[in-house]
Scaffold this motif. Structure first.
Motif, PDB file in Angstrom:
ATOM      1  N   ILE A 245      10.726  20.874 -15.934  1.00  0.00           N
ATOM      2  CA  ILE A 245      10.760  19.501 -15.433  1.00  0.00           C
ATOM      3  C   ILE A 245      12.382  18.906 -15.878  1.00  0.00           C
ATOM      4  CG2 ILE A 245       9.691  17.210 -15.508  1.00  0.00           C
ATOM      5  CD1 ILE A 245       8.173  19.437 -14.188  1.00  0.00           C
ATOM      6  N   GLY A 246      12.606  19.076 -17.121  1.00  0.00           N
ATOM      7  CA  GLY A 246      13.828  18.261 -17.681  1.00  0.00           C
ATOM      8  C   GLY A 246      13.790  16.858 -17.936  1.00  0.00           C
ATOM      9  N   VAL A 247      14.807  16.759 -19.021  1.00  0.00           N
ATOM     10  CA  VAL A 247      14.440  15.093 -19.698  1.00  0.00           C
ATOM     11  C   VAL A 247      14.746  14.118 -18.575  1.00  0.00           C
ATOM     12  CG1 VAL A 247      15.695  13.685 -21.349  1.00  0.00           C
ATOM     13  CG2 VAL A 247      15.349  15.873 -21.905  1.00  0.00           C
ATOM     14  N   VAL A 248      15.646  14.474 -17.692  1.00  0.00           N
ATOM     15  CA  VAL A 248      16.096  13.445 -16.586  1.00  0.00           C
ATOM     16  C   VAL A 248      14.877  13.016 -15.826  1.00  0.00           C
ATOM     17  CG1 VAL A 248      17.587  12.777 -14.785  1.00  0.00           C
ATOM     18  CG2 VAL A 248      18.677  13.961 -16.817  1.00  0.00           C
ATOM     19  N   ARG A 249      14.306  13.939 -15.193  1.00  0.00           N
ATOM     20  CA  ARG A 249      13.188  13.866 -14.435  1.00  0.00           C
ATOM     21  C   ARG A 249      12.055  13.208 -15.141  1.00  0.00           C
ATOM     22  NH1 ARG A 249      11.619  18.579 -10.264  1.00  0.00           N
ATOM     23  NH2 ARG A 249      12.194  19.927 -12.059  1.00  0.00           N
ATOM     24  N   TRP A 250      11.731  13.518 -16.485  1.00  0.00           N
ATOM     25  CA  TRP A 250      10.674  13.044 -17.208  1.00  0.00           C
ATOM     26  C   TRP A 250      10.941  11.298 -17.456  1.00  0.00           C
ATOM     27  CZ3 TRP A 250       6.013  14.405 -18.269  1.00  0.00           C
ATOM     28  CH2 TRP A 250       5.730  15.936 -18.467  1.00  0.00           C
TER      29      TRP A 250
ATOM     30  N   ALA B 258       0.785  -1.238   0.012  1.00  0.00           N
ATOM     31  CA  ALA B 258       0.130   0.026  -0.035  1.00  0.00           C
ATOM     32  C   ALA B 258       0.892   1.122   0.146  1.00  0.00           C
ATOM     33  CB  ALA B 258      -1.063   0.093   1.257  1.00  0.00           C
ATOM     34  N   THR B 259       1.911   1.083   0.919  1.00  0.00           N
ATOM     35  CA  THR B 259       2.777   2.422   0.969  1.00  0.00           C
ATOM     36  C   THR B 259       3.623   2.598  -0.334  1.00  0.00           C
ATOM     37  OG1 THR B 259       3.006   2.012   3.245  1.00  0.00           O
ATOM     38  CG2 THR B 259       4.798   3.401   2.169  1.00  0.00           C
ATOM     39  N   SER B 260       3.901   1.582  -1.018  1.00  0.00           N
ATOM     40  CA  SER B 260       4.531   1.800  -2.181  1.00  0.00           C
ATOM     41  C   SER B 260       3.644   2.313  -3.374  1.00  0.00           C
ATOM     42  CB  SER B 260       5.251   0.260  -3.006  1.00  0.00           C
ATOM     43  OG  SER B 260       4.288  -0.488  -3.053  1.00  0.00           O
ATOM     44  N   ILE B 261       2.429   1.980  -3.458  1.00  0.00           N
ATOM     45  CA  ILE B 261       1.474   2.438  -4.490  1.00  0.00           C
ATOM     46  C   ILE B 261       1.349   4.233  -4.154  1.00  0.00           C
ATOM     47  CG2 ILE B 261      -0.924   2.418  -5.327  1.00  0.00           C
ATOM     48  CD1 ILE B 261      -0.931  -0.465  -4.583  1.00  0.00           C
ATOM     49  N   LEU B 262       1.587   4.606  -2.955  1.00  0.00           N
ATOM     50  CA  LEU B 262       1.149   5.647  -2.422  1.00  0.00           C
ATOM     51  C   LEU B 262       2.436   6.445  -3.240  1.00  0.00           C
ATOM     52  CD1 LEU B 262       0.223   5.734   1.420  1.00  0.00           C
ATOM     53  CD2 LEU B 262      -1.219   5.762  -0.885  1.00  0.00           C
ATOM     54  N   PHE B 263       3.533   6.215  -3.223  1.00  0.00           N
ATOM     55  CA  PHE B 263       4.733   7.084  -3.887  1.00  0.00           C
ATOM     56  C   PHE B 263       4.383   7.165  -5.398  1.00  0.00           C
ATOM     57  CE2 PHE B 263       6.516   5.858   0.040  1.00  0.00           C
ATOM     58  CZ  PHE B 263       7.268   7.021   0.551  1.00  0.00           C
ATOM     59  N   VAL B 264       3.294   6.957  -5.934  1.00  0.00           N
ATOM     60  CA  VAL B 264       3.020   7.528  -7.209  1.00  0.00           C
ATOM     61  C   VAL B 264       2.679   9.146  -7.156  1.00  0.00           C
ATOM     62  CG1 VAL B 264       1.194   7.579  -8.807  1.00  0.00           C
ATOM     63  CG2 VAL B 264       1.790   5.396  -8.090  1.00  0.00           C
ATOM     64  N   ALA B 265       2.417   9.442  -5.886  1.00  0.00           N
ATOM     65  CA  ALA B 265       2.123  10.961  -5.711  1.00  0.00           C
ATOM     66  C   ALA B 265       3.224  11.846  -5.902  1.00  0.00           C
ATOM     67  CB  ALA B 265       1.692  10.957  -4.417  1.00  0.00           C
ATOM     68  N   PRO B 266       4.309  11.492  -5.310  1.00  0.00           N
ATOM     69  CA  PRO B 266       5.521  12.464  -5.988  1.00  0.00           C
ATOM     70  C   PRO B 266       5.848  12.400  -7.507  1.00  0.00           C
ATOM     71  CG  PRO B 266       6.285  11.012  -4.042  1.00  0.00           C
ATOM     72  CD  PRO B 266       4.626  10.772  -4.575  1.00  0.00           C
ATOM     73  N   LEU B 267       5.562  11.459  -7.953  1.00  0.00           N
ATOM     74  CA  LEU B 267       5.838  11.267  -9.647  1.00  0.00           C
ATOM     75  C   LEU B 267       4.614  12.235 -10.108  1.00  0.00           C
ATOM     76  CD1 LEU B 267       6.597   7.418  -9.853  1.00  0.00           C
ATOM     77  CD2 LEU B 267       8.281   9.500  -9.570  1.00  0.00           C
ATOM     78  N   LEU B 268       3.506  12.046  -9.795  1.00  0.00           N
ATOM     79  CA  LEU B 268       2.423  12.834 -10.139  1.00  0.00           C
ATOM     80  C   LEU B 268       2.648  14.083 -10.193  1.00  0.00           C
ATOM     81  CD1 LEU B 268      -0.815  10.771  -9.290  1.00  0.00           C
ATOM     82  CD2 LEU B 268       0.373  10.877 -11.554  1.00  0.00           C
ATOM     83  N   VAL B 269       3.133  14.525  -8.875  1.00  0.00           N
ATOM     84  CA  VAL B 269       3.423  15.994  -8.583  1.00  0.00           C
ATOM     85  C   VAL B 269       4.531  16.732  -9.704  1.00  0.00           C
ATOM     86  CG1 VAL B 269       4.605  17.675  -6.855  1.00  0.00           C
ATOM     87  CG2 VAL B 269       3.072  15.888  -6.042  1.00  0.00           C
ATOM     88  N   VAL B 270       5.541  15.905 -10.106  1.00  0.00           N
ATOM     89  CA  VAL B 270       6.449  16.260 -11.140  1.00  0.00           C
ATOM     90  C   VAL B 270       5.651  16.459 -12.560  1.00  0.00           C
ATOM     91  CG1 VAL B 270       8.453  15.567 -12.385  1.00  0.00           C
ATOM     92  CG2 VAL B 270       8.380  15.158 -10.098  1.00  0.00           C
ATOM     93  N   LEU B 271       4.868  15.660 -12.756  1.00  0.00           N
ATOM     94  CA  LEU B 271       4.205  15.817 -13.908  1.00  0.00           C
ATOM     95  C   LEU B 271       3.116  17.198 -13.970  1.00  0.00           C
ATOM     96  CD1 LEU B 271       2.821  12.274 -14.772  1.00  0.00           C
ATOM     97  CD2 LEU B 271       4.955  13.251 -15.737  1.00  0.00           C
ATOM     98  N   LEU B 272       2.726  17.401 -12.941  1.00  0.00           N
ATOM     99  CA  LEU B 272       1.747  18.522 -12.640  1.00  0.00           C
ATOM    100  C   LEU B 272       2.450  20.048 -12.491  1.00  0.00           C
ATOM    101  CD1 LEU B 272      -1.208  16.761 -10.963  1.00  0.00           C
ATOM    102  CD2 LEU B 272      -1.017  17.585 -13.265  1.00  0.00           C
ATOM    103  N   ALA B 273       3.677  19.808 -12.071  1.00  0.00           N
ATOM    104  CA  ALA B 273       4.355  20.925 -11.671  1.00  0.00           C
ATOM    105  C   ALA B 273       4.661  21.983 -12.635  1.00  0.00           C
ATOM    106  CB  ALA B 273       5.942  20.532 -11.408  1.00  0.00           C
ATOM    107  N   ARG B 274       4.778  21.510 -13.970  1.00  0.00           N
ATOM    108  CA  ARG B 274       4.801  22.449 -15.003  1.00  0.00           C
ATOM    109  C   ARG B 274       3.449  23.319 -15.195  1.00  0.00           C
ATOM    110  NH1 ARG B 274       8.523  23.857 -18.765  1.00  0.00           N
ATOM    111  NH2 ARG B 274       7.869  24.930 -20.769  1.00  0.00           N
ATOM    112  N   PRO B 275       2.395  22.804 -15.463  1.00  0.00           N
ATOM    113  CA  PRO B 275       1.151  23.366 -15.875  1.00  0.00           C
ATOM    114  C   PRO B 275       0.689  24.144 -14.486  1.00  0.00           C
ATOM    115  CG  PRO B 275       0.786  21.025 -15.752  1.00  0.00           C
ATOM    116  CD  PRO B 275       2.115  21.092 -15.497  1.00  0.00           C
ATOM    117  N   VAL B 276       0.914  23.569 -13.177  1.00  0.00           N
ATOM    118  CA  VAL B 276       0.270  24.058 -12.053  1.00  0.00           C
ATOM    119  C   VAL B 276       1.440  25.085 -11.408  1.00  0.00           C
ATOM    120  CG1 VAL B 276      -0.512  23.787  -9.682  1.00  0.00           C
ATOM    121  CG2 VAL B 276      -1.241  21.931 -11.685  1.00  0.00           C
ATOM    122  N   LEU B 277       2.582  24.694 -11.501  1.00  0.00           N
ATOM    123  CA  LEU B 277       3.484  25.516 -10.633  1.00  0.00           C
ATOM    124  C   LEU B 277       4.388  26.229 -11.401  1.00  0.00           C
ATOM    125  CD1 LEU B 277       4.384  22.981  -7.846  1.00  0.00           C
ATOM    126  CD2 LEU B 277       2.801  24.896  -7.750  1.00  0.00           C
ATOM    127  N   GLN B 278       4.339  26.164 -12.687  1.00  0.00           N
ATOM    128  CA  GLN B 278       5.396  26.790 -13.790  1.00  0.00           C
ATOM    129  C   GLN B 278       6.817  26.418 -13.388  1.00  0.00           C
ATOM    130  OE1 GLN B 278       3.744  28.344 -16.344  1.00  0.00           O
ATOM    131  NE2 GLN B 278       2.172  27.684 -15.067  1.00  0.00           N
TER     132      GLN B 278
END
Length: 300
Positions: free
Chosen positions: A129-134, A106-126
Protein backbone atom coordinates in the motif's frame (compact mmCIF):
# COMPACT_ATOMS: atom_id res chain seq x y z
CA UNK A 1 -14.81 -11.30 -32.55
CA UNK A 2 -14.10 -7.88 -31.07
CA UNK A 3 -10.51 -7.52 -29.93
CA UNK A 4 -10.28 -6.47 -26.29
CA UNK A 5 -6.53 -6.02 -26.09
CA UNK A 6 -4.10 -4.64 -28.66
CA UNK A 7 -2.56 -7.31 -30.85
CA UNK A 8 1.17 -7.66 -31.14
CA UNK A 9 2.70 -4.75 -33.00
CA UNK A 10 -0.40 -2.56 -32.67
CA UNK A 11 0.55 0.74 -31.03
CA UNK A 12 -1.50 1.93 -28.08
CA UNK A 13 -2.99 5.42 -28.13
CA UNK A 14 -3.29 6.43 -24.45
CA UNK A 15 -5.16 9.67 -25.15
CA UNK A 16 -7.80 7.81 -27.15
CA UNK A 17 -8.12 5.28 -24.35
CA UNK A 18 -8.68 8.05 -21.81
CA UNK A 19 -11.31 9.71 -24.01
CA UNK A 20 -13.16 6.40 -24.53
CA UNK A 21 -12.99 5.79 -20.78
CA UNK A 22 -14.41 9.25 -20.07
CA UNK A 23 -17.23 8.46 -22.51
CA UNK A 24 -17.91 5.19 -20.66
CA UNK A 25 -18.26 7.12 -17.41
CA UNK A 26 -20.72 9.49 -19.08
CA UNK A 27 -22.84 6.51 -20.18
CA UNK A 28 -22.74 5.09 -16.64
CA UNK A 29 -23.84 8.43 -15.16
CA UNK A 30 -26.58 8.65 -17.78
CA UNK A 31 -27.74 5.16 -16.82
CA UNK A 32 -27.87 6.22 -13.16
CA UNK A 33 -29.84 9.35 -14.07
CA UNK A 34 -32.37 7.36 -16.11
CA UNK A 35 -32.57 4.76 -13.32
CA UNK A 36 -33.35 7.47 -10.79
CA UNK A 37 -36.06 8.95 -13.01
CA UNK A 38 -37.72 5.56 -13.55
CA UNK A 39 -37.23 4.30 -9.98
CA UNK A 40 -39.20 7.30 -8.70
CA UNK A 41 -42.16 6.16 -10.84
CA UNK A 42 -41.94 2.37 -11.07
CA UNK A 43 -40.87 -0.57 -8.86
CA UNK A 44 -37.10 -0.97 -8.63
CA UNK A 45 -37.02 -4.71 -9.60
CA UNK A 46 -39.03 -3.94 -12.73
CA UNK A 47 -36.65 -1.15 -13.77
CA UNK A 48 -33.60 -3.32 -13.07
CA UNK A 49 -34.97 -6.37 -14.91
CA UNK A 50 -35.60 -4.42 -18.09
CA UNK A 51 -32.14 -2.81 -17.81
CA UNK A 52 -30.45 -6.22 -17.61
CA UNK A 53 -32.80 -7.83 -20.11
CA UNK A 54 -32.01 -5.33 -22.86
CA UNK A 55 -28.31 -5.61 -21.99
CA UNK A 56 -28.45 -9.42 -22.27
CA UNK A 57 -30.35 -9.26 -25.56
CA UNK A 58 -27.81 -6.88 -27.11
CA UNK A 59 -24.87 -9.04 -26.04
CA UNK A 60 -26.51 -12.19 -27.37
CA UNK A 61 -27.26 -10.59 -30.74
CA UNK A 62 -23.85 -8.96 -31.15
CA UNK A 63 -21.50 -11.59 -29.71
CA UNK A 64 -23.59 -14.77 -30.00
CA UNK A 65 -23.00 -15.43 -33.72
CA UNK A 66 -19.21 -15.20 -33.42
CA UNK A 67 -18.63 -16.60 -29.92
CA UNK A 68 -21.43 -19.15 -29.61
CA UNK A 69 -21.09 -21.34 -26.52
CA UNK A 70 -17.80 -19.69 -25.58
CA UNK A 71 -19.90 -16.83 -24.18
CA UNK A 72 -20.49 -19.18 -21.24
CA UNK A 73 -17.01 -20.72 -21.14
CA UNK A 74 -15.06 -19.83 -18.01
CA UNK A 75 -12.29 -21.34 -15.93
CA UNK A 76 -13.71 -20.09 -12.60
CA UNK A 77 -17.48 -20.18 -12.91
CA UNK A 78 -18.23 -20.03 -9.17
CA UNK A 79 -16.23 -16.83 -8.72
CA UNK A 80 -17.74 -15.27 -11.86
CA UNK A 81 -21.24 -16.06 -10.57
CA UNK A 82 -20.33 -14.50 -7.21
CA UNK A 83 -19.03 -11.41 -9.00
CA UNK A 84 -22.29 -11.23 -10.98
CA UNK A 85 -24.25 -11.51 -7.72
CA UNK A 86 -22.30 -8.52 -6.37
CA UNK A 87 -23.32 -6.50 -9.44
CA UNK A 88 -26.93 -7.55 -8.83
CA UNK A 89 -26.75 -6.08 -5.32
CA UNK A 90 -24.95 -2.98 -6.61
CA UNK A 91 -27.85 -2.33 -8.98
CA UNK A 92 -30.52 -3.08 -6.38
CA UNK A 93 -29.01 -0.95 -3.62
CA UNK A 94 -28.07 1.87 -5.98
CA UNK A 95 -31.60 2.19 -7.36
CA UNK A 96 -33.05 2.32 -3.86
CA UNK A 97 -30.42 4.95 -2.96
CA UNK A 98 -31.31 7.02 -6.03
CA UNK A 99 -34.96 7.08 -4.96
CA UNK A 100 -33.90 8.97 -1.83
CA UNK A 101 -30.70 10.85 -2.75
CA UNK A 102 -29.68 13.36 -5.42
CA UNK A 103 -27.56 11.86 -8.19
CA UNK A 104 -24.31 13.70 -7.39
CA UNK A 105 -24.41 12.91 -3.65
CA UNK A 106 -25.22 9.23 -4.24
CA UNK A 107 -22.37 8.95 -6.74
CA UNK A 108 -19.87 10.58 -4.39
CA UNK A 109 -20.70 8.08 -1.61
CA UNK A 110 -20.08 5.23 -4.06
CA UNK A 111 -16.47 6.36 -4.38
CA UNK A 112 -15.85 4.90 -0.95
CA UNK A 113 -15.42 1.64 -2.89
CA UNK A 114 -12.03 2.43 -4.54
CA UNK A 115 -10.72 3.55 -1.15
CA UNK A 116 -11.93 0.31 0.48
CA UNK A 117 -10.25 -1.65 -2.31
CA UNK A 118 -6.94 -0.05 -1.31
CA UNK A 119 -7.49 -1.03 2.33
CA UNK A 120 -8.26 -4.64 1.38
CA UNK A 121 -5.60 -4.91 -1.33
CA UNK A 122 -2.94 -6.04 1.13
CA UNK A 123 -4.83 -8.86 2.92
CA UNK A 124 -6.76 -10.03 -0.16
CA UNK A 125 -4.44 -9.33 -3.10
CA UNK A 126 -1.10 -9.22 -1.25
CA UNK A 127 -0.37 -5.76 -2.66
CA UNK A 128 1.83 -3.19 -0.98
CA UNK A 129 0.00 0.00 0.00
CA UNK A 130 2.54 2.61 1.05
CA UNK A 131 2.25 5.63 3.35
CA UNK A 132 1.00 8.04 0.69
CA UNK A 133 -1.94 5.84 -0.25
CA UNK A 134 -2.81 5.18 3.40
CA UNK A 135 -2.96 8.94 4.04
CA UNK A 136 -4.97 9.54 0.85
CA UNK A 137 -7.50 6.89 1.88
CA UNK A 138 -7.99 8.49 5.31
CA UNK A 139 -8.41 11.93 3.74
CA UNK A 140 -10.87 10.45 1.23
CA UNK A 141 -13.01 9.03 4.02
CA UNK A 142 -13.10 12.49 5.61
CA UNK A 143 -14.50 13.80 2.32
CA UNK A 144 -17.25 11.18 2.37
CA UNK A 145 -18.08 12.13 5.97
CA UNK A 146 -18.41 15.73 4.82
CA UNK A 147 -20.92 14.66 2.17
CA UNK A 148 -23.03 12.62 4.63
CA UNK A 149 -22.38 14.90 7.63
CA UNK A 150 -24.79 14.80 10.58
CA UNK A 151 -27.30 17.60 10.32
CA UNK A 152 -27.15 17.59 6.53
CA UNK A 153 -30.16 17.25 4.26
CA UNK A 154 -29.43 13.74 2.98
CA UNK A 155 -31.90 10.96 3.74
CA UNK A 156 -30.32 8.52 6.23
CA UNK A 157 -31.90 5.44 4.62
CA UNK A 158 -30.69 6.58 1.21
CA UNK A 159 -27.17 7.03 2.61
CA UNK A 160 -27.37 3.51 4.03
CA UNK A 161 -28.30 2.08 0.64
CA UNK A 162 -25.47 4.04 -1.01
CA UNK A 163 -22.97 2.69 1.52
CA UNK A 164 -24.21 -0.88 0.93
CA UNK A 165 -23.73 -0.23 -2.78
CA UNK A 166 -20.15 0.83 -2.09
CA UNK A 167 -19.49 -2.34 -0.06
CA UNK A 168 -20.86 -4.54 -2.85
CA UNK A 169 -18.82 -2.49 -5.32
CA UNK A 170 -15.66 -3.16 -3.30
CA UNK A 171 -16.19 -6.92 -3.52
CA UNK A 172 -17.01 -6.56 -7.23
CA UNK A 173 -13.79 -4.66 -7.95
CA UNK A 174 -11.62 -7.09 -6.00
CA UNK A 175 -13.09 -10.10 -7.82
CA UNK A 176 -12.72 -8.32 -11.16
CA UNK A 177 -9.02 -7.80 -10.50
CA UNK A 178 -8.61 -11.46 -9.50
CA UNK A 179 -10.53 -12.78 -12.54
CA UNK A 180 -8.96 -10.40 -15.07
CA UNK A 181 -5.87 -12.63 -15.26
CA UNK A 182 -7.75 -15.69 -16.51
CA UNK A 183 -11.17 -14.67 -17.88
CA UNK A 184 -12.46 -12.98 -21.04
CA UNK A 185 -14.06 -9.60 -20.14
CA UNK A 186 -16.90 -10.22 -22.60
CA UNK A 187 -17.72 -13.52 -20.87
CA UNK A 188 -17.70 -11.82 -17.45
CA UNK A 189 -20.00 -9.10 -18.79
CA UNK A 190 -22.34 -11.69 -20.31
CA UNK A 191 -22.62 -13.58 -17.02
CA UNK A 192 -23.42 -10.31 -15.23
CA UNK A 193 -26.24 -9.57 -17.67
CA UNK A 194 -27.55 -13.15 -17.46
CA UNK A 195 -27.53 -13.35 -13.65
CA UNK A 196 -29.13 -9.91 -13.29
CA UNK A 197 -31.89 -10.78 -15.76
CA UNK A 198 -32.69 -14.06 -14.00
CA UNK A 199 -32.60 -12.76 -10.42
CA UNK A 200 -34.60 -9.62 -11.06
CA UNK A 201 -36.97 -11.62 -13.25
CA UNK A 202 -37.89 -13.84 -10.28
CA UNK A 203 -39.51 -10.84 -8.55
CA UNK A 204 -41.60 -9.74 -11.54
CA UNK A 205 -44.86 -11.52 -10.54
CA UNK A 206 -45.01 -9.24 -7.48
CA UNK A 207 -44.08 -5.98 -9.20
CA UNK A 208 -44.95 -6.28 -12.89
CA UNK A 209 -46.20 -2.92 -14.10
CA UNK A 210 -47.99 -1.69 -10.99
CA UNK A 211 -48.20 1.50 -13.02
CA UNK A 212 -48.20 1.23 -16.82
CA UNK A 213 -45.28 3.13 -18.34
CA UNK A 214 -45.86 6.09 -20.60
CA UNK A 215 -44.30 6.24 -24.07
CA UNK A 216 -41.42 8.26 -22.62
CA UNK A 217 -40.92 5.70 -19.86
CA UNK A 218 -40.89 2.86 -22.40
CA UNK A 219 -38.18 4.63 -24.40
CA UNK A 220 -36.17 5.23 -21.23
CA UNK A 221 -36.54 1.57 -20.24
CA UNK A 222 -34.97 0.59 -23.55
CA UNK A 223 -32.21 3.17 -23.17
CA UNK A 224 -31.13 1.68 -19.81
CA UNK A 225 -29.84 -1.51 -21.40
CA UNK A 226 -28.24 0.40 -24.27
CA UNK A 227 -26.46 2.81 -21.92
CA UNK A 228 -25.24 -0.05 -19.74
CA UNK A 229 -24.05 -2.14 -22.67
CA UNK A 230 -22.29 0.70 -24.52
CA UNK A 231 -20.80 2.00 -21.26
CA UNK A 232 -19.33 -1.38 -20.34
CA UNK A 233 -18.10 -1.87 -23.90
CA UNK A 234 -16.33 1.52 -23.93
CA UNK A 235 -14.98 0.72 -20.47
CA UNK A 236 -13.44 -2.49 -21.82
CA UNK A 237 -12.18 -1.00 -25.09
CA UNK A 238 -10.41 1.82 -23.25
CA UNK A 239 -7.93 -0.75 -21.92
CA UNK A 240 -6.82 -1.51 -25.48
CA UNK A 241 -5.11 1.87 -25.63
CA UNK A 242 -4.30 2.84 -22.05
CA UNK A 243 -3.06 0.97 -18.95
CA UNK A 244 -5.20 0.75 -15.83
CA UNK A 245 -2.82 3.01 -13.91
CA UNK A 246 -3.44 5.81 -16.40
CA UNK A 247 -7.20 5.33 -16.51
CA UNK A 248 -7.75 5.14 -12.74
CA UNK A 249 -7.56 8.91 -12.07
CA UNK A 250 -10.04 9.55 -14.91
CA UNK A 251 -12.65 7.53 -12.97
CA UNK A 252 -13.39 10.55 -10.80
CA UNK A 253 -14.69 12.41 -13.83
CA UNK A 254 -17.90 10.47 -13.11
CA UNK A 255 -18.51 12.86 -10.19
CA UNK A 256 -18.54 15.72 -12.69
CA UNK A 257 -20.93 13.92 -15.03
CA UNK A 258 -23.23 13.05 -12.13
CA UNK A 259 -23.27 16.65 -10.93
CA UNK A 260 -24.06 18.00 -14.40
CA UNK A 261 -26.81 15.46 -15.10
CA UNK A 262 -28.32 15.96 -11.65
CA UNK A 263 -28.51 19.67 -12.33
CA UNK A 264 -29.77 19.41 -15.94
CA UNK A 265 -32.38 16.69 -15.35
CA UNK A 266 -33.47 17.09 -11.73
CA UNK A 267 -32.46 20.70 -10.99
CA UNK A 268 -30.40 19.53 -8.01
CA UNK A 269 -27.17 21.26 -7.06
CA UNK A 270 -24.95 20.10 -4.15
CA UNK A 271 -24.38 22.67 -1.41
CA UNK A 272 -20.96 24.07 -0.58
CA UNK A 273 -20.01 21.48 2.04
CA UNK A 274 -21.06 18.63 -0.23
CA UNK A 275 -19.06 20.04 -3.14
CA UNK A 276 -16.02 20.33 -0.88
CA UNK A 277 -16.46 16.72 0.24
CA UNK A 278 -16.78 15.56 -3.37
CA UNK A 279 -13.58 17.41 -4.30
CA UNK A 280 -11.74 15.81 -1.37
CA UNK A 281 -12.94 12.35 -2.38
CA UNK A 282 -11.90 12.92 -6.00
CA UNK A 283 -8.49 14.35 -5.07
CA UNK A 284 -7.81 11.47 -2.68
CA UNK A 285 -8.73 8.91 -5.31
CA UNK A 286 -6.45 10.54 -7.87
CA UNK A 287 -3.57 10.53 -5.35
CA UNK A 288 -4.23 6.85 -4.62
CA UNK A 289 -4.14 6.04 -8.34
CA UNK A 290 -0.99 8.05 -9.06
CA UNK A 291 0.83 6.71 -5.98
CA UNK A 292 -0.12 3.17 -6.95
CA UNK A 293 1.21 3.72 -10.46
CA UNK A 294 4.50 5.12 -9.14
CA UNK A 295 4.82 2.16 -6.77
CA UNK A 296 4.20 -0.29 -9.59
CA UNK A 297 6.87 1.45 -11.70
CA UNK A 298 9.39 1.14 -8.86
CA UNK A 299 8.50 -2.52 -8.31
CA UNK A 300 8.82 -3.17 -12.04
Amino acid sequence: MLRLLPSAGTPRVPLRGMLVYALALLFFSGMDAVSRYLALRHPVPQVAWLRYGVHLLLMTVIFGPSMGRTLLHTQRRALILLRSLCLFFITLFMMFALRRLPLAEATSILFVAPLLVVLLARPVLQERIGVVRWVAVLVGFSGVLLVVRPGGDLDAIGVGFALMTALAGTAYQLMTRILSHTENPIVMLYYSALVGTVLFGVSLPWFWFEAMPSLLDAVLYGSLGVLGFVGHLCFTLAYRDAPASLLAPVTYLQLVWAGLLGWLIFGQLPDGYTLLGMLIVAASGIVVAIAGRAQDDVAG
